[in-house]
Design an enzyme around this catalytic site. Sequence first.
Site, mmCIF file in Angstrom:
data_model
loop_
_atom_site.group_PDB
_atom_site.id
_atom_site.type_symbol
_atom_site.label_atom_id
_atom_site.label_comp_id
_atom_site.label_asym_id
_atom_site.label_seq_id
_atom_site.Cartn_x
_atom_site.Cartn_y
_atom_site.Cartn_z
ATOM 1 N N SER A 1 0.841 -1.195 0.000
ATOM 2 C CA SER A 1 0.000 0.000 0.000
ATOM 3 C C SER A 1 0.875 1.244 0.000
ATOM 4 O O SER A 1 1.967 1.250 0.587
ATOM 5 C CB SER A 1 -0.896 0.017 1.249
ATOM 6 O OG SER A 1 -1.493 1.281 1.429
ATOM 7 N N TYR B 1 -0.810 0.533 10.249
ATOM 8 C CA TYR B 1 -1.036 -0.084 8.944
ATOM 9 C C TYR B 1 0.117 0.242 8.006
ATOM 10 O O TYR B 1 0.660 -0.651 7.322
ATOM 11 C CB TYR B 1 -2.362 0.415 8.364
ATOM 12 C CG TYR B 1 -2.674 -0.125 6.986
ATOM 13 C CD1 TYR B 1 -2.994 -1.461 6.795
ATOM 14 C CD2 TYR B 1 -2.663 0.716 5.861
ATOM 15 C CE1 TYR B 1 -3.290 -1.958 5.534
ATOM 16 C CE2 TYR B 1 -2.962 0.229 4.602
ATOM 17 C CZ TYR B 1 -3.276 -1.110 4.440
ATOM 18 O OH TYR B 1 -3.557 -1.597 3.183
#
Length: 320
Positions: A158, A184
Amino acid sequence: MSNENAELTVAEAAEVAALFGAAGKIAIVAGASSGVGVSIARALAGAGAAVTLAVRDCEAGRRVAAEIADATGAAAPAVEHIDLLSLASVRAFAARWGDRPLDLLINNAGLMGPPRTITIDGFESQMAVNFFAPLLLSELLVPNLAAAAPSRVVMVSSGSHHSAELRLDDLNYDSRDYDKFEAYGHAKLCANLLAVEFSIQHAGEGIVMNAATPGGVMTNLGRHVTFADAVALGWINEDGTLPQGAMKTPDQGAASPLWAALAPAAAEGGVYVEDCAIAPIWAPPTPPGWAVTRQSLDPQAASGLWSAAWPLVESAGLEQ
């Protein structure tokens, strides 16, 4: 731009699989019961690969397998249980795989933005799903990947890796404040670095690993993200519009992970793929979240992460 990725920046998964070919390949797609994982699995099956869906919810996995068979005319993918919040489950999956060869392992399953929780193995949950479990699974399947070499592993990453700095001293947020989105990003930064070190360690066996970002895709990965969270992060405007244009469909998001798995340009491993190309190193004025941070490709950082992380997973999940 080479012919391999010309006009593929907004490609769909099936285009990439058809361009590079997957006939006869044996593939595992983790997290293939929804979203981008379904699109990856469908494209591989449609291109002639024998696909196994490694999923937490086997009932959902069987529905997806039937839908893939209907859509492609190919044999329905196999469905196997795996829970990436448990390294015992990861070990059980690898044991059931046995000595079968494996061409492609797509570590697609992800977890984004939950409250801080600790797994049965003692890992922060986002690190468990996005890094520790894929690390163990990939290592356990090295003999299978070597049997089918040249073979590849893909870590679905990501652009959120831009939000974090590597902290080898506190991988599980035991001694620092927990911000669910920084965590994250940290897990995805670790995923990028795993691709670097895994490729260094196993290239001699004909196995490499790449990281790839699908880009912005609306899937249930965002189930823990509130509207206020998304506005604060700059992902959407306060009026609900998208500041950076339309989001990708799952089929478009699946294109880059498949490019990382199949394109000859990514055969050396240890690269970060974005929009069906090896991403450049990030530098202003490119907005953060695009391209790849220099830290993500740092071999010294990658080696340090491996040294810190592997002892934590090497014996975990053996006695549960």
